[in-house]
Scaffold this motif. Sequence first.
Motif, short mmCIF file in Angstrom:
data_model
loop_
_atom_site.label_atom_id
_atom_site.label_comp_id
_atom_site.label_asym_id
_atom_site.label_seq_id
_atom_site.Cartn_x
_atom_site.Cartn_y
_atom_site.Cartn_z
N SER A 346 0.86 -1.19 0.00
CA SER A 346 0.00 0.00 0.00
C SER A 346 0.89 1.24 0.00
O SER A 346 2.01 1.21 0.51
N GLU A 358 -3.54 0.08 -2.72
CA GLU A 358 -3.83 -0.60 -1.45
C GLU A 358 -3.87 -2.11 -1.66
O GLU A 358 -4.53 -2.63 -2.56
N ARG A 553 -6.57 -0.70 -6.51
CA ARG A 553 -6.53 -2.14 -6.24
C ARG A 553 -6.49 -2.93 -7.54
O ARG A 553 -6.94 -2.45 -8.58
#
Length: 583
Positions: A346, A358, A553
């Motif tokens: 992250s 993240e 992500r």
Amino acid sequence: MVGIFSFIRFFGRKEKILTVAVALMIVINVWLDLEIPRYMASITDVITSHGTTQEVMDESFGMVLCAVLSFIVGLGISITVGWISSSTAKRIREKEFEKVQKFSMTETHKIPTYSLITRSTNDIKQIQDFIGTTLESLIRAPIISVWAIVRIGMGHETWMAATLISIVAMVMLVVTILHLVSPYYKRVQLLNDKLNHVTMDSLIGQRVIRAFNAQDIHGLKFDEASEALKDNNVKANHIAALNVPFNGLIRNSLAMIIYWLGAFIIAGTADEGQRLELFSEMIVFATYATLALNGFRSMVQIFNVFPRAKVSLERIFEVLETDISIKDGNIDDMESPGSIEFIDVSFRYPGLQRDVIEGISFKVEPGEAVALVGSTGCGKSSLVNLIPRFYDPSTGMIKVDGIDIRDFRTDALRNRIGYVSQRAIILSGTVRDNVNYGAGSDTRTDEDIWNALEVACIKDFVETVGGLDVSLSEDGRNLSGGQKQRISIARAVCRKPSIYIFDDCFSALDFRTDLQVRSNLKRFTADSSVLLVTQRIGTARGADRILVMSKGRIVDQGTHSELLERCTIYREMAESQRGGDEL
């Protein structure tokens, strides 16, 4: 806390030796200056005692000799101090440049580029000027003031009292002016930063500014920044200007008081011989008093310029004492294939409240090409910028060949990476300089350069315009966007690294050239790990594996056909591009 002698920490051994030599020369110079009033007294005695012309000439010869020797020694002092100030400024520039080279992107967020430019130019010039104008005064002023006061103390106590009162008045004047002018000097460099910022924006954005006819808007911004700097300097100079006339008033008043007191003292003495002696003493001690005040005046000048130099020193120390966030590890270069592994990584930029990427985990094996696709701002570039350690992850770990990249020396790590940034960077120089660039350039041949240009599909263009020695202008202004991208690709290829990072560097290429460059790269990088950032599905589809990113992500990964079937984001991107590179 920055003190008046803080600049001495930048002195090398030679500067320190020369400073001692300057101090010795100043002692000799002061002694010669203080001998001149003694000869003046002797000449006065000869004249008042009706001496001969020859006797006056004999005394005058010694006085002239002292003056000539004082001039020669003073010239030596000025030349030596000039060398010390220039050499010290050079050393500060080198230290600051070396420090900035170690900055990561985190440090450049704290101290912006335009401010670093001011600190490495204007601020250092302030220190050079301060040393050049005040080093001699810092040594001379205390010596000549104390020496002159001691000699004054040998005379009448009323002259001593008048001199001390004048010195107190001058010190009070200095303290008052210093207190009033300091806030303005503190703002000078900040306003210089702002002016540099506006100027950089205007120079970098020339094409856009002219295309939108925004010259007047940027001209107004420049005028506002320049006007603020001017107003600040004018106010500071108005206050500092009080120093010269008030100092002159104090000096002239002291001379007048010494003669006035001397007149009373001489008038109250009955003995004719003693009167003549007191008259000679009055002339001598008036000169000594002037020398003492001139010494204090020199110190006054130091304190007048010190506030500005102090601000510059503080800004330089801020750069030199900045803690580097990217620390070197102990592992040096090693021969290995170059796998890349992200483990629950992250990251957030300094000052932001949320992570831009993240929980990222994936691995790239040697010989594998992995593409990162996703919408603008989803964190693709931020992710690949962690590999060469432009930033370090907030949490998690990145490994190269199973070793945490923080355990590598940064230069050893980066030597294994061929990096092509999102914005193609072309440096002033020749094609050869731009392609055969960085560590190891002395071991690469022209054949390596031509091979790299061929892989990047720009060999024919370079041959047409004049070969490897053709000059490229600043930021590649004499190249198209696609040409700049291909030279940047050739720069990475020429290093023959074990890891390649291509950060959306095909965006300015037409589809046919894009296909040809990727085809060449696939053959050339067959044994290397390749990370490719792109928004073009046509560019990504040739990769062995595609990672789809959304909001920081990885939402899915697989081959082109697999993602078309199951990943909505990927399918929507492909559908939106179907009229172009997807077809």
